[in-house]
Design an enzyme around this catalytic site. Structure first.
Site, PDB file in Angstrom:
ATOM      1  CG  HIS A  18      -1.963   1.019   1.240  1.00  0.00           C
ATOM      2  ND1 HIS A  18      -1.798   2.267   1.802  1.00  0.00           N
ATOM      3  CD2 HIS A  18      -3.215   1.008   0.746  1.00  0.00           C
ATOM      4  CE1 HIS A  18      -2.919   2.961   1.688  1.00  0.00           C
ATOM      5  NE2 HIS A  18      -3.788   2.219   1.056  1.00  0.00           N
ATOM      6  CB  VAL A  32       1.084   5.816   2.479  1.00  0.00           C
ATOM      7  CG1 VAL A  32       0.004   5.263   1.583  1.00  0.00           C
ATOM      8  CG2 VAL A  32       0.502   6.739   3.519  1.00  0.00           C
ATOM      9  N   GLY A  51      -4.988   4.544   5.946  1.00  0.00           N
ATOM     10  CA  GLY A  51      -5.702   5.331   6.950  1.00  0.00           C
ATOM     11  C   GLY A  51      -6.640   4.498   7.791  1.00  0.00           C
ATOM     12  CB  CYS A  52      -8.874   1.645   7.005  1.00  0.00           C
ATOM     13  SG  CYS A  52      -7.780   0.516   6.129  1.00  0.00           S
ATOM     14  CG  ASP A  65      -8.958  -1.784  13.266  1.00  0.00           C
ATOM     15  OD1 ASP A  65     -10.179  -2.002  13.155  1.00  0.00           O
ATOM     16  OD2 ASP A  65      -8.171  -2.571  13.843  1.00  0.00           O
TER      17      ASP A  65
END
Length: 169
Positions: free
Chosen positions: A71, A77, A80-81, A85
């Site tokens: 990713h 990077v 964002g999830c 989480d």
């Protein structure tokens, strides 16, 4: 009244992931690689922006973390999830730490904003949750606002994170 433990080492949060910290059927953290922090530096039933409790944690970033390879290829990077989480993970931990029974599950979030990224150059991610409310009824639920800092710079903010505890029937 005995004071509750206010910080947790990596080994202690791994014990939580194995179901050993809060007892069978109660709040558990995920195990690596989904465990998104290395230590809980502070947890309190008081304090925080709303005076309803707070939790702080840290995640050491290394360039060999699993998500950087996929990713994105050539532009690594942290998704964002995964930061989001981690905030849900911490809210569930907070409920277990309070002694509430049941297994934690993310329920919802309000607005989430990303202003920066976590890259392989980042060294330290800090998380913070400030609790707005803990509901203790038929449903046990924490409602909190959270943030993620990458090397001290605000990178994510999330409002109205909701995590509930559910008991098996």
């Amino acid at each position: 009244m005995t004071a509750r433990q206010s910080s947790f080492s990596y080994e202690e949060i791994l014990a939580c992931g194995r179901g050993e910290l809060f007892g069978p059927g109660n709040a558990q953290l995920p195990l690596p690689p989904m465990l998104m922090f290395n230590r809980i530096t502070h947890v309190s039933e008081e304090g925080g922006a709303n005076g309803k409790g707070e939790i702080r944690a840290e995640f050491d970033i290394t360039d060999d973390l699993w998500f950087f390879d996929c990713h994105f290829f050539g532009d690594p990077v942290m998704p964002g999830c995964l930061g989001l989480d981690a905030m849900w993970q911490l809210a569930g931990f907070f409920l277990g730490w309070l002694g509430e029974p049941g297994k934690g599950r993310a329920i919802a979030s309000g607005e989430v904003r990303f202003s920066s990224m976590v890259t392989p150059k980042t060294k330290l991610v800090e998380y913070g949750l400030d609790f707005r409310r803990v509901v203790r009824g038929r449903l046990v639920m924490a409602i909190a606002d959270g943030w993620l800092k990458a090397d001290g710079e605000m990178a994510y903010k999330a409002e109205n994170l909701r995590v509930g505890l559910f008991q098996e029937k």
